[in-house]
Design a protein around this motif. Sequence first.
Motif, PDB file in Angstrom:
ATOM      1  N   GLN A   1     -13.558 -13.022   1.446  1.00  0.00           N
ATOM      2  CA  GLN A   1     -13.010 -12.052   0.493  1.00  0.00           C
ATOM      3  C   GLN A   1     -12.977 -10.643   1.078  1.00  0.00           C
ATOM      4  OE1 GLN A   1     -15.591 -12.663  -2.874  1.00  0.00           O
ATOM      5  NE2 GLN A   1     -17.085 -11.140  -2.220  1.00  0.00           N
ATOM      6  N   ALA A   2     -13.828 -10.352   2.064  1.00  0.00           N
ATOM      7  CA  ALA A   2     -13.748  -9.070   2.766  1.00  0.00           C
ATOM      8  C   ALA A   2     -12.911  -9.285   4.022  1.00  0.00           C
ATOM      9  CB  ALA A   2     -15.145  -8.571   3.130  1.00  0.00           C
ATOM     10  N   GLY A   3     -11.701  -8.720   4.043  1.00  0.00           N
ATOM     11  CA  GLY A   3     -10.896  -8.972   5.233  1.00  0.00           C
ATOM     12  C   GLY A   3      -9.439  -8.597   5.121  1.00  0.00           C
ATOM     13  N   ARG A   4      -8.638  -9.311   5.899  1.00  0.00           N
ATOM     14  CA  ARG A   4      -7.306  -8.864   6.268  1.00  0.00           C
ATOM     15  C   ARG A   4      -6.299  -8.755   5.135  1.00  0.00           C
ATOM     16  NH1 ARG A   4      -6.315 -12.932  11.160  1.00  0.00           N
ATOM     17  NH2 ARG A   4      -7.676 -14.209   9.857  1.00  0.00           N
ATOM     18  N   TYR A   5      -6.548  -9.368   3.995  1.00  0.00           N
ATOM     19  CA  TYR A   5      -5.586  -9.254   2.894  1.00  0.00           C
ATOM     20  C   TYR A   5      -5.685  -7.895   2.189  1.00  0.00           C
ATOM     21  CZ  TYR A   5      -9.306  -9.846  -0.501  1.00  0.00           C
ATOM     22  OH  TYR A   5     -10.431  -9.663  -1.259  1.00  0.00           O
ATOM     23  N   MET A   6      -6.780  -7.155   2.427  1.00  0.00           N
ATOM     24  CA  MET A   6      -6.990  -5.887   1.735  1.00  0.00           C
ATOM     25  C   MET A   6      -6.462  -4.720   2.573  1.00  0.00           C
ATOM     26  SD  MET A   6     -10.715  -6.140  -0.141  1.00  0.00           S
ATOM     27  CE  MET A   6     -10.284  -4.758  -1.226  1.00  0.00           C
ATOM     28  N   LYS A   7      -5.691  -3.850   1.948  1.00  0.00           N
ATOM     29  CA  LYS A   7      -5.131  -2.692   2.639  1.00  0.00           C
ATOM     30  C   LYS A   7      -6.231  -1.784   3.181  1.00  0.00           C
ATOM     31  CE  LYS A   7      -1.771   1.066   1.924  1.00  0.00           C
ATOM     32  NZ  LYS A   7      -2.651   2.238   2.158  1.00  0.00           N
ATOM     33  N   VAL A   8      -7.280  -1.601   2.408  1.00  0.00           N
ATOM     34  CA  VAL A   8      -8.355  -0.709   2.828  1.00  0.00           C
ATOM     35  C   VAL A   8      -9.046  -1.249   4.072  1.00  0.00           C
ATOM     36  CG1 VAL A   8     -10.060  -1.771   1.271  1.00  0.00           C
ATOM     37  CG2 VAL A   8     -10.350   0.606   2.014  1.00  0.00           C
TER      38      VAL A   8
ATOM     39  N   MET B   1     -18.617  -4.333   0.991  1.00  0.00           N
ATOM     40  CA  MET B   1     -18.519  -3.775  -0.358  1.00  0.00           C
ATOM     41  C   MET B   1     -17.080  -3.616  -0.836  1.00  0.00           C
ATOM     42  SD  MET B   1     -21.439  -3.233  -1.871  1.00  0.00           S
ATOM     43  CE  MET B   1     -21.050  -1.975  -3.097  1.00  0.00           C
ATOM     44  N   GLN B   2     -16.111  -3.638   0.060  1.00  0.00           N
ATOM     45  CA  GLN B   2     -14.724  -3.367  -0.342  1.00  0.00           C
ATOM     46  C   GLN B   2     -14.239  -4.275  -1.480  1.00  0.00           C
ATOM     47  OE1 GLN B   2     -12.639  -3.556   3.416  1.00  0.00           O
ATOM     48  NE2 GLN B   2     -12.979  -1.388   3.861  1.00  0.00           N
ATOM     49  N   PRO B   3     -14.383  -5.596  -1.393  1.00  0.00           N
ATOM     50  CA  PRO B   3     -13.903  -6.417  -2.513  1.00  0.00           C
ATOM     51  C   PRO B   3     -14.726  -6.239  -3.781  1.00  0.00           C
ATOM     52  CG  PRO B   3     -14.957  -7.773  -0.842  1.00  0.00           C
ATOM     53  CD  PRO B   3     -14.822  -6.409  -0.258  1.00  0.00           C
ATOM     54  N   PHE B   4     -16.009  -5.917  -3.641  1.00  0.00           N
ATOM     55  CA  PHE B   4     -16.818  -5.693  -4.835  1.00  0.00           C
ATOM     56  C   PHE B   4     -16.348  -4.449  -5.574  1.00  0.00           C
ATOM     57  CE2 PHE B   4     -20.502  -3.839  -7.021  1.00  0.00           C
ATOM     58  CZ  PHE B   4     -20.802  -4.886  -7.887  1.00  0.00           C
ATOM     59  N   LEU B   5     -16.086  -3.402  -4.832  1.00  0.00           N
ATOM     60  CA  LEU B   5     -15.622  -2.162  -5.456  1.00  0.00           C
ATOM     61  C   LEU B   5     -14.249  -2.338  -6.096  1.00  0.00           C
ATOM     62  CD1 LEU B   5     -16.769   0.367  -2.702  1.00  0.00           C
ATOM     63  CD2 LEU B   5     -17.857  -0.065  -4.918  1.00  0.00           C
ATOM     64  N   GLU B   6     -13.432  -3.216  -5.542  1.00  0.00           N
ATOM     65  CA  GLU B   6     -12.068  -3.403  -6.039  1.00  0.00           C
ATOM     66  C   GLU B   6     -11.989  -4.441  -7.155  1.00  0.00           C
ATOM     67  OE1 GLU B   6      -8.122  -2.494  -6.353  1.00  0.00           O
ATOM     68  OE2 GLU B   6      -9.586  -1.520  -5.046  1.00  0.00           O
ATOM     69  N   PHE B   7     -12.741  -5.550  -7.034  1.00  0.00           N
ATOM     70  CA  PHE B   7     -12.550  -6.683  -7.952  1.00  0.00           C
ATOM     71  C   PHE B   7     -13.813  -7.086  -8.723  1.00  0.00           C
ATOM     72  CE2 PHE B   7      -9.806  -7.574  -4.144  1.00  0.00           C
ATOM     73  CZ  PHE B   7      -8.606  -7.245  -4.726  1.00  0.00           C
ATOM     74  N   GLU B   8     -14.971  -6.639  -8.299  1.00  0.00           N
ATOM     75  CA  GLU B   8     -16.251  -7.015  -8.905  1.00  0.00           C
ATOM     76  C   GLU B   8     -16.449  -8.527  -9.010  1.00  0.00           C
ATOM     77  OE1 GLU B   8     -17.104  -4.987 -12.536  1.00  0.00           O
ATOM     78  OE2 GLU B   8     -17.079  -3.007 -11.598  1.00  0.00           O
ATOM     79  N   PRO B   9     -16.367  -9.242  -7.896  1.00  0.00           N
ATOM     80  CA  PRO B   9     -16.707 -10.662  -7.919  1.00  0.00           C
ATOM     81  C   PRO B   9     -18.196 -10.841  -8.206  1.00  0.00           C
ATOM     82  CG  PRO B   9     -16.514  -9.909  -5.665  1.00  0.00           C
ATOM     83  CD  PRO B   9     -16.061  -8.764  -6.534  1.00  0.00           C
TER      84      PRO B   9
ATOM     85  N   GLY C   1      -3.472 -21.149  -0.582  1.00  0.00           N
ATOM     86  CA  GLY C   1      -2.029 -20.930  -0.589  1.00  0.00           C
ATOM     87  C   GLY C   1      -1.483 -20.657  -1.978  1.00  0.00           C
ATOM     88  N   LEU C   2      -2.227 -21.092  -2.998  1.00  0.00           N
ATOM     89  CA  LEU C   2      -1.803 -20.857  -4.378  1.00  0.00           C
ATOM     90  C   LEU C   2      -1.690 -19.371  -4.685  1.00  0.00           C
ATOM     91  CD1 LEU C   2      -1.406 -22.504  -7.139  1.00  0.00           C
ATOM     92  CD2 LEU C   2      -3.733 -21.744  -7.643  1.00  0.00           C
ATOM     93  N   LEU C   3      -2.464 -18.562  -3.981  1.00  0.00           N
ATOM     94  CA  LEU C   3      -2.478 -17.128  -4.263  1.00  0.00           C
ATOM     95  C   LEU C   3      -1.215 -16.419  -3.773  1.00  0.00           C
ATOM     96  CD1 LEU C   3      -6.204 -16.112  -3.685  1.00  0.00           C
ATOM     97  CD2 LEU C   3      -5.085 -17.038  -5.704  1.00  0.00           C
ATOM     98  N   PHE C   4      -0.299 -17.158  -3.197  1.00  0.00           N
ATOM     99  CA  PHE C   4       1.022 -16.603  -2.912  1.00  0.00           C
ATOM    100  C   PHE C   4       1.994 -16.898  -4.054  1.00  0.00           C
ATOM    101  CE2 PHE C   4      -0.874 -16.920   1.291  1.00  0.00           C
ATOM    102  CZ  PHE C   4      -0.493 -15.724   1.875  1.00  0.00           C
ATOM    103  N   GLY C   5       1.511 -17.602  -5.072  1.00  0.00           N
ATOM    104  CA  GLY C   5       2.362 -17.986  -6.189  1.00  0.00           C
ATOM    105  C   GLY C   5       2.348 -16.961  -7.314  1.00  0.00           C
ATOM    106  N   SER C   6       2.877 -17.378  -8.453  1.00  0.00           N
ATOM    107  CA  SER C   6       2.957 -16.487  -9.611  1.00  0.00           C
ATOM    108  C   SER C   6       1.604 -16.420 -10.310  1.00  0.00           C
ATOM    109  CB  SER C   6       4.006 -17.008 -10.599  1.00  0.00           C
ATOM    110  OG  SER C   6       3.572 -18.237 -11.167  1.00  0.00           O
ATOM    111  N   PRO C   7       1.361 -15.353 -11.073  1.00  0.00           N
ATOM    112  CA  PRO C   7       0.110 -15.271 -11.840  1.00  0.00           C
ATOM    113  C   PRO C   7      -0.081 -16.470 -12.768  1.00  0.00           C
ATOM    114  CG  PRO C   7       1.165 -13.121 -11.786  1.00  0.00           C
ATOM    115  CD  PRO C   7       2.139 -14.093 -11.179  1.00  0.00           C
ATOM    116  N   GLU C   8       1.033 -16.974 -13.322  1.00  0.00           N
ATOM    117  CA  GLU C   8       0.936 -18.102 -14.260  1.00  0.00           C
ATOM    118  C   GLU C   8       0.410 -19.366 -13.572  1.00  0.00           C
ATOM    119  OE1 GLU C   8       3.318 -14.954 -15.700  1.00  0.00           O
ATOM    120  OE2 GLU C   8       3.663 -16.170 -13.876  1.00  0.00           O
TER     121      GLU C   8
ATOM    122  N   ALA D   1      -5.101 -11.722  -5.722  1.00  0.00           N
ATOM    123  CA  ALA D   1      -6.554 -11.861  -5.629  1.00  0.00           C
ATOM    124  C   ALA D   1      -7.196 -11.351  -6.919  1.00  0.00           C
ATOM    125  CB  ALA D   1      -7.086 -11.093  -4.429  1.00  0.00           C
ATOM    126  N   ARG D   2      -6.659 -10.265  -7.446  1.00  0.00           N
ATOM    127  CA  ARG D   2      -7.177  -9.731  -8.707  1.00  0.00           C
ATOM    128  C   ARG D   2      -6.995 -10.740  -9.840  1.00  0.00           C
ATOM    129  NH1 ARG D   2      -8.462  -4.764  -9.733  1.00  0.00           N
ATOM    130  NH2 ARG D   2      -7.222  -3.974  -7.968  1.00  0.00           N
TER     131      ARG D   2
END
Length: 351
Positions: free
Chosen positions: A27-34, A60-68, A292-299, A334-335
Motif C-alpha cells: 500500500q506504500a508505493g508506486r501508485y501514490m503521487k506523493v 505513513m503516506q497511505p495512512f495519512l491519505e486513506f487511514e487503513p 486488477g479490479l482496482l482499475f475498474g469502476s467504483p461499482e 484505492a480510496r
Amino acid sequence: MTESLPLLLRAARGESVSRPPVWMMRQAGRYMKVYRELREKYPSFRDRSENPDLSYEISMQPFLEFEPDGVILFSDILTPLPGMGIDFDIVESKGPLINNPIRNFDQVKALNPLEPKASLPFVGEVLGRLRESVGNKAAVLGFVGAPWTLAAYVVEGKSSKNYSVIKAMAFKEPELLHMLLDHFAVSIANYLNFQIDSGAQVVQMFDSWAGQLSPIDYDTFAAPYQKKVVDLVKQVHSDTPFILYISGSAGVIERMASTGVDIVSLDWTVDMAEGCTRLPKDIGIQGNVDPGLLFGSPEIIRSRIIDTVIKAKGRKHILNLGHGILPGTPEENARVFFETGKNINELIAKI
C-alpha cells in the motif's frame, strides 16, 4: 481493555470485531503521487528503505491519505541480506540483483548469522516511530521473506521466470540448499523477533516464489523452513499474529495452514468461499480481491469486496488484495477499496 487495541490486531487474534479490518499489500508505493515525487528526489530504493526518515515517511503516506487499519513497514524482503554478507541492489524496472549469487558450500558456510539490532537498526527505529504515530488507530505490521524465496533470489541472482538454477540445486545438491534454507530460517526468525520487539504488532511472511514448487517439493524445501521460522518466533512472541502469503498458492493452501501460522493470505485465484472450506476453522484468512479490479469502476470494486466479505462471514478475516497493489492504480480507486471495507456493514445491509 482489549477494545482499545487496534481493530486489525484484535481481529488477527481471533477476537470478535465489528467488521473485517482492511489494509493492502504494497500500500506504500508506486501508485501514490506523493511516493513518486519522493522517489524523484531519492531514486535509490535502498536509500528510501534504509534511511529511517524516508522509510517512516513512506510507511505513513497511505495512512495519512486513506487511514487503513494496518500500517506496514516500508522495506524489502531482501533488506536483511547485507547483514548476512550478501550484497544486493534493486534496479528500477528490473528488480533485485544479487552481485555474487550463492552457488557452493563455501559461500553458505561464510554467511554471517544475522544480528538485526546491529545490522538493521533503522528498521527498529521506523517501527517504533510508527507505533508512536498511529497509536491504536491502526496496527503496525512487520514482514520478512521466507527462506525459500530468499534462497531463490540469492541462488538465481535475480528474478526468474522458471527458477531453473535453484531447482537444479534442489535436485542435484539438496544438502547445499538445505544448509542455505536453514541459515535463512534462523536469521529470519531473529529478524522477526527484532521487529516485534521494536513495535510490530502483526507480522507477515512472504514466500512469494513457493507457488513455483510442486506440492511434494513444497513439503521438502518450503514448508519445513516456514514452520521453523514460525516456531522460533512463537517461542518468544506467542501472542503475535503471524500471516503467511504465497503467490499462486492454490495447490498448497492446506499445507500453508499446517506450518503453525495464524492466518493464511489467499491470492485472488482461489474463490474465498472455497478457500474457507479448505482451511481449518481456527485458521484466519486474509485477502483476496484481485488487484486488477482496482482499475475498474467504483461499482465493480464495491460489489466484489462485498462478495468477498460475505463469503468469509463467520471466519477470522482481514480484507486485503490477493497480491500487492499494482503500479498505475488510480488513487481514487484505492480510496474506494478502503472506504468500502470500512463501511462494509452498511453496504451489506442495503442488499
